[in-house]
Design an enzyme around this catalytic site. Structure first.
Site, mmCIF file in Angstrom:
data_model
loop_
_atom_site.group_PDB
_atom_site.id
_atom_site.type_symbol
_atom_site.label_atom_id
_atom_site.label_comp_id
_atom_site.label_asym_id
_atom_site.label_seq_id
_atom_site.Cartn_x
_atom_site.Cartn_y
_atom_site.Cartn_z
ATOM 1 C CB CYS A 171 -13.504 -8.205 18.949
ATOM 2 S SG CYS A 171 -14.412 -7.022 19.961
ATOM 3 C CB CYS A 182 -3.295 4.927 6.005
ATOM 4 S SG CYS A 182 -4.924 4.244 6.340
ATOM 5 C CB CYS A 186 -0.912 -0.007 1.226
ATOM 6 S SG CYS A 186 -1.951 1.470 1.351
#
Length: 465
Positions: A399, A77, A71
């Protein structure tokens, strides 16, 4: 050590976020983009009392597990953090992250299986939440926030989002530029059904310009015919909550459909639905395997969302009851079960802890409890209710390893021991990891002694006969 010092050090470990841990004269520095075993020149960017942060300036020796991030905006990012990891190193990191949390927070010394990885971990996300803004030159930007910032890094293609999300965002960015209404938009929310390729687009806006937004929706559908639903969501809040309460359907249906392991699910704008369908099937099948269900078993599924795990378990159990506080999710769950012809389920809209306590107080038989809470884990009321229900097994889907470890410690101190721990990489190239844990009732030493004594009595009695 002070800010702007230049030091040389070797990465010894990782933080839970995947930052490299480098110790200089015993003082730990957390450094982005370093792998265990690598040596590099580092500039100190921040110094606190017991640790600091550094930036890698030059890599002196590289790990064989280093990968080249594909990327082009990876370093700016904040979406992915670990594209410089090989798949093998990513697996080691995620497995160890779960193990460390269970040991340090839960005080648990238990075997953790190697994380179940995704071999081709690209373009896996079925949901994109993309902020919209205008750069200094007045150009419309759609992308992701820069790390620790509210600046939007413009993006044409995100390598972990489904191709149709990228296509939709590119189209919307052009339309917003043509209409000159970027200031109206806060976010674009795009959902994709992997199996059906149906797309839902949610315009999350500050102003309700219905005619203008309907025109944009029509132009979007003409260019991206896979779009089956466009929804206006009005959000005038001053905080960072993405979705507002008020919605209006601009085009098509209020839901899209996806399929998981032969089961169909309707997905609305506010539905919780796992973002990685390929790994979701592995995760849910693991949860079902841990439950060891029979056709006589009654199951309670807390935080059931739109009824995904509920229906997976219903295929092997006598009855499953799903509990979820979000009313729209419960309506989706009921429709999903009807669509799939699953009749041995029912769904209740209620707070998980409150309803679990009601089940516990009723004395209703529960053989297995499945719990899939949000990141904050279960509250004490929910845990206590689970204990009162006294199921044979508890399957905990988490999670967040930290809150998982906290809750396992609580349950362990009250009679439920960890039998198996299976991490699943639901979020490749990020530090996040999902985990499935099987807990069973502990047999106390006192209970074992009583059983042995009873056996001895029976044996003696048989001999005397």
């Amino acid at each position: 050590m002070k800010k702007n010092d230049r030091v040389t050090g070797t990465c010894l470990n990782y933080t839970f976020e995947g930052l490299g841990v480098v110790k200089v004269d015993g003082f730990p520095l957390f450094v982005k983009d370093m792998l265990v075993g690598e040596c590099g020149e580092i500039v100190v960017t921040q110094v606190r009392k017991n640790f600091g942060y550094g930036r890698l300036m030059k890599l002196i020796s590289a790990s064989p597990e280093r990968a080249e991030p594909p990327c082009k905006i990876f370093k700016q990012c904040g979406g992915c953090q670990l594209q410089h990891f090989s798949l093998a190193e990513l697996q080691r990191f995620k497995t160890q992250r779960v193990k460390d949390a269970l040991e340090r927070i839960g005080g648990l010394d238990c075997h953790v299986e190697d994380a179940l990885m995704m071999e081709d971990g690209w373009y896996y996300r079925n949901k994109g939440q993309v902020p919209v803004g205008v750069d200094k030159a007045g150009k419309t930007v759609c992308g992701f926030y820069r790390i620790n910032s509210n600046d939007i890094i413009d993006m044409d293609v995100c390598l972990i989002q489904h191709e149709l999300i990228n296509k939709t965002v590119q189209c919307m960015k052009r339309l917003i530029g043509e209409f000159g209404n970027a200031e109206v938009f806060r976010h674009l929310l795009v959902k994709v059904g992997f199996s059906t390729r149906e797309i839902m687009v949610v315009f999350i806006v500050r102003e309700k310009r219905v005619a203008e937004l309907k025109k944009m929706a029509s132009m979007l559908v003409a260019e991206v015919p896979e779009v089956k639903s466009v929804i206006l969501n009005l959000n005038q809040r001053a905080d960072n909550v993405i979705l507002g309460d008020e919605e209006e359907l601009l085009y098509g249906r209020p839901t899209i459909v996806d399929e998981l392991d032969g089961l169909c699910f309707e997905i609305s704008s506010k539905s919780f639905y796992q973002v990685n369908p390929v790994q979701t099937v592995k995760l849910y099948n693991q949860a079902v395997a841990f439950a060891e269900l029979s056709k006589d078993d009654r199951v309670v599924d807390l935080y059931c969302g739109i009824g995904t795990i509920t229906q997976f378990m219903a295929r092997q159990a006598a009855h499953v009851q799903g509990v979820e506080v979000v009313a729209a999710a419960i309506e989706d769950a009921k429709r999903n079960a009807a669509r799939n012809g699953i009749v041995n389920v029912d769904f209740v809209c209620a707070d998980a802890g409150e309803y679990a306590a009601r089940i516990a107080d009723s004395g209703e038989r529960v053989d297995v409890v499945c719990v899939d809470p949000p990141r904050k884990g279960c509250d004490e009321r929910t845990l206590e209710a689970m204990l009162t229900m006294a199921p044979r097994r508890i399957v905990y889907v988490s999670c967040d390893p930290s809150t998982l470890a906290r809750d396992l410690k609580y349950l362990g101190e009250r009679g439920y021991g960890v039998e198996r721990v299976q991490p699943v990489d639901m979020f490749p190239w990020t530090y996040h990891v999902e985990t499935v844990v099987l807990l069973s009732k502990l047999i106390t030493k006192k209970h074992v002694n009583i059983e042995l004594h009873a056996d001895e009595l029976d044996l003696t009695s048989s001999k005397s006969k």
